[in-house]
Design an enzyme around this catalytic site. Structure first.
Site, PDB file in Angstrom:
ATOM      1  N   HIS A  42      91.527-104.394  39.569  1.00  8.06           N
ATOM      2  CA  HIS A  42      92.709-105.073  39.029  1.00  8.06           C
ATOM      3  C   HIS A  42      92.225-105.988  37.911  1.00  8.06           C
ATOM      4  O   HIS A  42      91.516-106.962  38.152  1.00  8.06           O
ATOM      5  CB  HIS A  42      93.389-105.879  40.133  1.00  8.06           C
ATOM      6  N   ASP A  87     102.265 -97.962  42.879  1.00 11.00           N
ATOM      7  CA  ASP A  87     102.061 -99.380  43.193  1.00 11.00           C
ATOM      8  C   ASP A  87     103.063 -99.820  44.260  1.00 11.00           C
ATOM      9  O   ASP A  87     103.656-100.897  44.192  1.00 11.00           O
ATOM     10  CB  ASP A  87     102.198-100.243  41.939  1.00 11.00           C
TER      11      ASP A  87
END
Length: 427
Positions: free
Chosen positions: A184, A310
């Site tokens: 991330h 996601d």
């Protein structure tokens, strides 16, 4: 497999790996694709025959980024409910994130999840293990043992490893095991306590912002570390034009670098937040419309390798809060395909290209079978009508949570049947 053979005829066969789109039939035997093609007309004795009516038949989707609540947050999503949501969306393989309670940072927890998935999941489920212990970014996990236990990649979920020395060690160690690190990319100090994309619209709403530079700075650092270590690296979700240019340079340099984006960032921009609609609060935050368009162009160009759902279910209490206090996250498993078809209908990319980013490329990155419509491949398939319209009713979703940004959205693309190893898991 004790299932009898299944012949799917009169189908639009789409093989994203080969880029082909033809009419024909497909035969499934013993959980694999036994034969396919335009001239396939007969089936073995006793086979079940299904007329697809011209609907599209492709490899099932492979989602590299989804949160399932087990263990520790079963009130948000269980393996059972999450897998049913995946099947309803044409997703046949799911990689679940490690930010559970306890964190997936021990081989015993990986084994526990695999056993739970065997007993409760209707789709293929693979755990992603934590990159650092406790997701704290200070000490890397036992990558070799975790991979041996069954972890398919290593990530700290929605957290970034800010310590460059720790990240370098993890990349070096992962290289020796040919392990994939999924990161991330967002500098936590620069992002601070921001709750949406920094800029004029953020100021108008009176909210604190998270600048796109926080993403670009972290991604630039990671690319330099990849250049130094030559380890396999995947940027989980890029969301802005600066990150696209960094990805372009990394690929032109021949680095073992790939990147993805989420269906939310391809579908929405910061103005969709409107009057503080918390279902649009995600991490990374939704960016400007110019960034969304740049992402669509980068996907069509091939700079962006994969698209993920996601999927991050949140219960009512976490979303019915003031925008700044509500939790990040949106559902995505059941809407990823139909939302992606918006890009196809808008002329941004072809249907085989979209399916390549949703199935073939993620399967290749993870070293998993599937993502191809060829003889001998696993019969993990989705049959869908790409042109059938519908209005999304959250009450019909299979997920335990209902925090979808597509609430009452008009979409096209209905999943008619999902098969895993030749068995129908959704119809």
């Amino acid at each position: 497999m004790s299932e009898r053979p299944l012949l799917l005829r009169n189908a639009r066969l789409i093989d994203p790996a080969g880029g082909t789109d033809t009419r024909g039939a497909l035969l499934i035997q013993d959980g694999v694709i036994a034969d396919l093609g335009p001239n396939l007309a007969t089936a073995p004795e006793g086979a079940e025959i299904v007329d697809c009516g011209g609907a599209a038949l492709s490899p099932g989707l492979v989602d590299m980024r989804a949160f399932f609540g087990e263990p520790g947050a079963e009130h948000r999503e269980t393996i059972r409910s999450g897998s049913l949501a995946a099947a309803a969306g044409g997703v046949t393989t799911v990689v679940c994130m490690p930010d559970t309670d306890p964190v997936i940072d021990d081989p015993a927890i990986v084994d526990y999840l695999l056993r739970r998935a065997r007993d409760n999941s209707v789709v293929n489920l693979h755990p992603a293990a934590a990159l650092t212990k406790g997701l704290r970014g200070q000490e890397m996990t036992e990558i070799g043992l975790l991979k041996l236990a069954g972890a398919v990649c290593f990530t700290d979920g929605a957290r970034s490893v800010a310590n460059a020395r720790v990240m370098t060690r993890a990349l070096t160690y992962a290289r020796d095991f040919d392990a994939l690190i999924v990161h991330h990319t967002e500098d936590p100090d620069l992002a601070g306590t921001g709750v949406m994309n920094a800029g004029e619209y953020c100021s108008r709403l009176g909210l604190s912002g998270r600048p796109a530079e926080a993403e670009a700075i972290m991604l630039e650092r990671d690319v330099r570390l990849v250049r130094m270590t030559r380890s396999r690296y995947h940027a989980a979700i890029i969301t802005c034009r600066d990150s696209i240019e960094i990805a372009r340079r990394a690929k032109e340099a021949g680095l073992p670098f790939t990147c993805g984006t989420s269906i939310n960032h391809l579908s929405f921009n910061e103005t969709d937040i409107g009057d503080y609609r918390t279902f649009f609060k995600v991490s990374p935050p939704l960016r400007a419309e110019e960034d969304r368009q740049a992402l669509a162009e980068a996907l069509a160009e091939g700079l962006i390798d994969i698209v993920v759902s996601d999927h991050n279910p949140q219960d009512v209490e976490q979303k019915r809060q003031p925008f700044a206090e509500s939790s990040d996250g949106a559902l995505g498993l059941e809407t990823m395909l139909s939302a992606g078809l918006r890009l196809v209908n808008a002329g941004h990319l072809s249907l085989p290209h979209l399916l390549r980013s949703l199935s073939t490329r993620p399967a290749d990155l993870l070293g998993l079978p599937g993502g191809r419509l060829v003889r001998g491949a696993p019969a993990d398939l989705v049959l869908f009508d790409p042109e059938r319209p519908f209005v999304l009713d959250p009450r019909n979703l299979h997920s335990k949570s209902k925090n979808t940004p597509f609430d009452e959205a008009r979409l096209e693309g209905v999943v008619l049947r999902t098969l895993v190893a030749g068995r129908t898991v959704y119809q």
